[in-house]
Structure formats: C-alpha cells, structure tokens
Design a protein around this motif. Structure first.
Motif: not given
Length: 177
Positions: A132-133, A176-177, A126-127, A119-122
C-alpha cells in the motif's frame, strides 16, 4: 508502432470491455515475466510458466473487470473533467478503491498459490502495508493525469501501461513466500 496504436483504438471503439480485459490480463502477465526475470533473476530455464498463467488469469478475471467497472462508477460519482474533479477522482480511487483492491489482489493470488486461510492472512499482514505504501508513491500522480487528460475508455490502458512496472512489483510481492 503507430499502426498498432490505431488498431488498438479501433478495437477499443468496437469492443471496449473485451479489449480492456485482454489488455489487463496480458500486462499482468508481462509484469510477472519481468518480476521473474529481472527482479528474481530466475532465468528462462527456471521461469515458472504456471505462475505467469495464474497471474494472467487474475488479470483477465479480476483486474480487468474490476478496475474497468470502477472507472465507470467513478466517472458517474465524480462528473467533469476539471482539475478539481480529477483530484476528487484520485482521492476516491486511492483512499477507497486502492486499499480494498490491493487486499483482494493479494488474497486471490495467495489462494491461487495454494495458501490456507491462515497462511493467506499471515502473508497479508506481512505484505499489505508495504504494498500500500508503494502504491501511494506511484499511483496518485499517475491517476491525477489519467483522470484529467485521458478519456474514460482509455483509462484502463493507461493504467496498465504504467502498471507493467507496478505489476512486476506486485507479482513479486504476491508470490514471495
């Protein structure tokens, strides 16, 4: 306000490491409160105090020590107070440190939120890019000014003052989940 600033400077002179860590943890917590109240509009009754405590712990045990240490290392790597040195420091900070720090921050917050490794990798996939931008929109000009005008022992404080807004965004993104 001037008295508060003088007290802060005295404490920074006597206990720079401790003050930097406490400042970082406190301001990450403030960022989370802003995130929950202004961005997420939870209201006081729905405020997640446990989440704020988790984010503060990340500030105390990760953000403060890591960023404070990084600035010391960066000052040894790039010596001088010229415009050129400030630009080199900003480039090192934003191209080498920021991507790693941001990824670590998001992973730590995910782990503290009970996410599994998958879940952390997913969540990171996603985020991370968005964060970073957003980082690159805010931090380069702040860091150039910080490295050029601000003495080493005050850099973390300057970053953390600007970072109240950044922390609000980052804690929202991290939670944010």
């Amino acid at each position: 306000m001037a008295g508060l600033w003088r007290s802060y400077q005295v404490l920074m002179t006597r206990y720079p490491w401790t003050v930097q860590i406490v400042t970082a943890g406190s301001l990450v917590g403030v960022g989370d409160v802003i995130s929950q109240q202004l961005i997420e509009r939870r209201g006081l009754a729905q405020h997640n105090v446990r989440r704020t405590a988790k984010m503060m712990s990340i500030g105390f045990f990760f953000v403060g020590p890591v960023v404070g240490s990084w600035y010391k290392v960066l000052d040894m790597l790039v010596v001088g107070g010229t415009k050129s040195a400030a630009m080199k420091k900003m480039l090192c900070d934003q191209l080498c440190f920021a991507p790693c720090f941001l990824g670590a921050f998001l992973c730590i917050s995910g782990a503290l939120n009970g996410l599994t490794v998958e879940e952390n990798i997913t969540k990171l996939k996603r985020d991370y890019t968005d964060a970073l931008i957003a980082n690159y929109y805010l931090w380069p000009p702040v860091q150039i000014a910080n490295f050029y005008f601000i003495p080493l022992h005050h850099r973390l404080a300057v970053v953390q003052i600007v970072a109240v807004v950044w922390n609000a965004y980052l804690t929202w993104k991290a939670n944010k989940m």
